[in-house]
Design a protein around this motif. Structure first.
Motif, PDB file in Angstrom:
ATOM      1  N   LEU A   9      -3.346  15.822   1.885  1.00  0.00           N
ATOM      2  CA  LEU A   9      -2.096  15.390   2.514  1.00  0.00           C
ATOM      3  C   LEU A   9      -2.343  14.254   3.489  1.00  0.00           C
ATOM      4  N   ASP A  10      -3.450  14.321   4.217  1.00  0.00           N
ATOM      5  CA  ASP A  10      -3.799  13.223   5.133  1.00  0.00           C
ATOM      6  C   ASP A  10      -4.049  11.937   4.350  1.00  0.00           C
ATOM      7  N   ALA A  11      -4.713  12.069   3.221  1.00  0.00           N
ATOM      8  CA  ALA A  11      -4.990  10.892   2.393  1.00  0.00           C
ATOM      9  C   ALA A  11      -3.695  10.290   1.857  1.00  0.00           C
ATOM     10  N   ALA A  12      -2.760  11.144   1.464  1.00  0.00           N
ATOM     11  CA  ALA A  12      -1.476  10.651   0.965  1.00  0.00           C
ATOM     12  C   ALA A  12      -0.703   9.938   2.066  1.00  0.00           C
ATOM     13  N   LEU A  13      -0.704  10.495   3.264  1.00  0.00           N
ATOM     14  CA  LEU A  13      -0.002   9.862   4.380  1.00  0.00           C
ATOM     15  C   LEU A  13      -0.646   8.526   4.736  1.00  0.00           C
ATOM     16  N   ALA A  14      -1.971   8.473   4.721  1.00  0.00           N
ATOM     17  CA  ALA A  14      -2.672   7.227   5.020  1.00  0.00           C
ATOM     18  C   ALA A  14      -2.377   6.170   3.960  1.00  0.00           C
ATOM     19  N   ALA A  15      -2.273   6.584   2.708  1.00  0.00           N
ATOM     20  CA  ALA A  15      -1.992   5.624   1.634  1.00  0.00           C
ATOM     21  C   ALA A  15      -0.625   4.983   1.817  1.00  0.00           C
ATOM     22  N   LEU A  16       0.327   5.741   2.354  1.00  0.00           N
ATOM     23  CA  LEU A  16       1.679   5.209   2.551  1.00  0.00           C
ATOM     24  C   LEU A  16       1.722   4.083   3.575  1.00  0.00           C
ATOM     25  N   ALA A  17       0.713   4.015   4.424  1.00  0.00           N
ATOM     26  CA  ALA A  17       0.678   2.941   5.417  1.00  0.00           C
ATOM     27  C   ALA A  17       0.369   1.589   4.782  1.00  0.00           C
ATOM     28  N   HIS A  18      -0.146   1.611   3.551  1.00  0.00           N
ATOM     29  CA  HIS A  18      -0.589   0.370   2.913  1.00  0.00           C
ATOM     30  C   HIS A  18       0.160   0.031   1.625  1.00  0.00           C
ATOM     31  N   ARG A  19       0.811   1.014   1.020  1.00  0.00           N
ATOM     32  CA  ARG A  19       1.500   0.741  -0.247  1.00  0.00           C
ATOM     33  C   ARG A  19       2.676   1.694  -0.402  1.00  0.00           C
ATOM     34  N   PRO A  20       3.656   1.322  -1.220  1.00  0.00           N
ATOM     35  CA  PRO A  20       4.782   2.225  -1.461  1.00  0.00           C
ATOM     36  C   PRO A  20       4.333   3.448  -2.248  1.00  0.00           C
ATOM     37  N   TRP A  21       5.118   4.505  -2.149  1.00  0.00           N
ATOM     38  CA  TRP A  21       4.756   5.747  -2.819  1.00  0.00           C
ATOM     39  C   TRP A  21       4.601   5.552  -4.323  1.00  0.00           C
ATOM     40  N   SER A  22       5.416   4.694  -4.906  1.00  0.00           N
ATOM     41  CA  SER A  22       5.332   4.471  -6.346  1.00  0.00           C
ATOM     42  C   SER A  22       3.984   3.900  -6.763  1.00  0.00           C
ATOM     43  N   ALA A  23       3.284   3.248  -5.833  1.00  0.00           N
ATOM     44  CA  ALA A  23       1.991   2.642  -6.147  1.00  0.00           C
ATOM     45  C   ALA A  23       0.815   3.539  -5.754  1.00  0.00           C
TER      46      ALA A  23
END
Length: 221
Positions: A9-23
């Motif tokens: 979940l932390d990794a998913a939240l961190a990913a959202l800081a750099h790209r849209p959820w679709s990506a």
């Protein structure tokens, strides 16, 4: 030590800081969390299940913060002012929470719906609650008010609603717009355009909680 679920979940939240959820790719999240893709799918079932879990955790963490602040000793008026300020600051820093509190989901964020009726229950117990879907803004307001002592629960709801009004329509830098009309783009603005609400919100809440009338029934606890 964090569980694999929390790390994912932390990794998913961190990913959202750099790209849209679709990506956001499940394989990338598994690699970032240093777990197998099978572990990821075992925990969440699918990317949609992961989105539901991410949003549910954000709601749960928010309500935990509300409970902690309301349990702090001090005058109710000041406690509620601190709560309102915290809500605004936290929503500014956390886009998923901001969407939860306002119902304004943009294209960059996951906007999960409940699992399909009749779908097989998740194998992981923690996921079953997430699969029920995210709480609506009104449910979060009611849940926050329920965290307060009964004698000032109404004041708590007021403080939360004042904070949310600032989250939805923060002041425009420079003191407003021409003619006093706020542009549509000012709604749910990004954090850099927000203005601190201290001490204005403190004065409003303290004033309302001090109000008494000659009637035996007070306007506000």
């Amino acid at each position: 030590m964090p569980t694999a679920r929390e790390v994912l979940l932390d990794a998913a939240l961190a990913a959202l800081a750099h790209r849209p959820w679709s990506a956001v790719r499940m394989a990338d999240l598994a690699a970032a969390a240093r777990v197998s893709r099978q572990t990821l799918y075992n925990e969440f079932g699918s990317k949609e299940g992961l989105a539901r879990a991410l949003v549910r955790r954000e709601a749960d963490t928010y309500l935990q913060g509300v409970r902690k602040l309301l349990a702090a000793p001090g005058p109710p008026a000041r406690t509620l002012a601190v709560l309102a300020e915290w809500i605004v600051a936290r929503a500014a820093a956390r886009p998923v929470l901001r969407a939860l509190l306002t119902g304004a989901w943009d294209a960059r964020l996951p906007a999960p719906r409940p699992a399909r009726p009749g779908a097989r229950p998740a194998a992981v117990p923690a996921q079953r609650r997430a699969d029920a879907g995210p709480p609506a803004p009104g449910e979060l307001v009611a849940a926050a008010a329920a965290c307060a002592d009964e004698s000032w629960a109404a004041g708590c709801e007021l403080a939360v609603r004042i904070a949310l009004s600032h989250v939805v329509a923060p002041p425009v830098p420079g003191g407003g717009t021409a003619g006093g009309v706020r542009s549509a783009g000012a709604q749910c603005a990004e954090p850099e355009s927000w203005s601190p609400i201290t001490p204005a919100i403190t004065r409003v809440i303290e004033t309302i909680l001090r109000v008494e009338t000659t009637s035996p029934r007070k306007i506000m606890p």
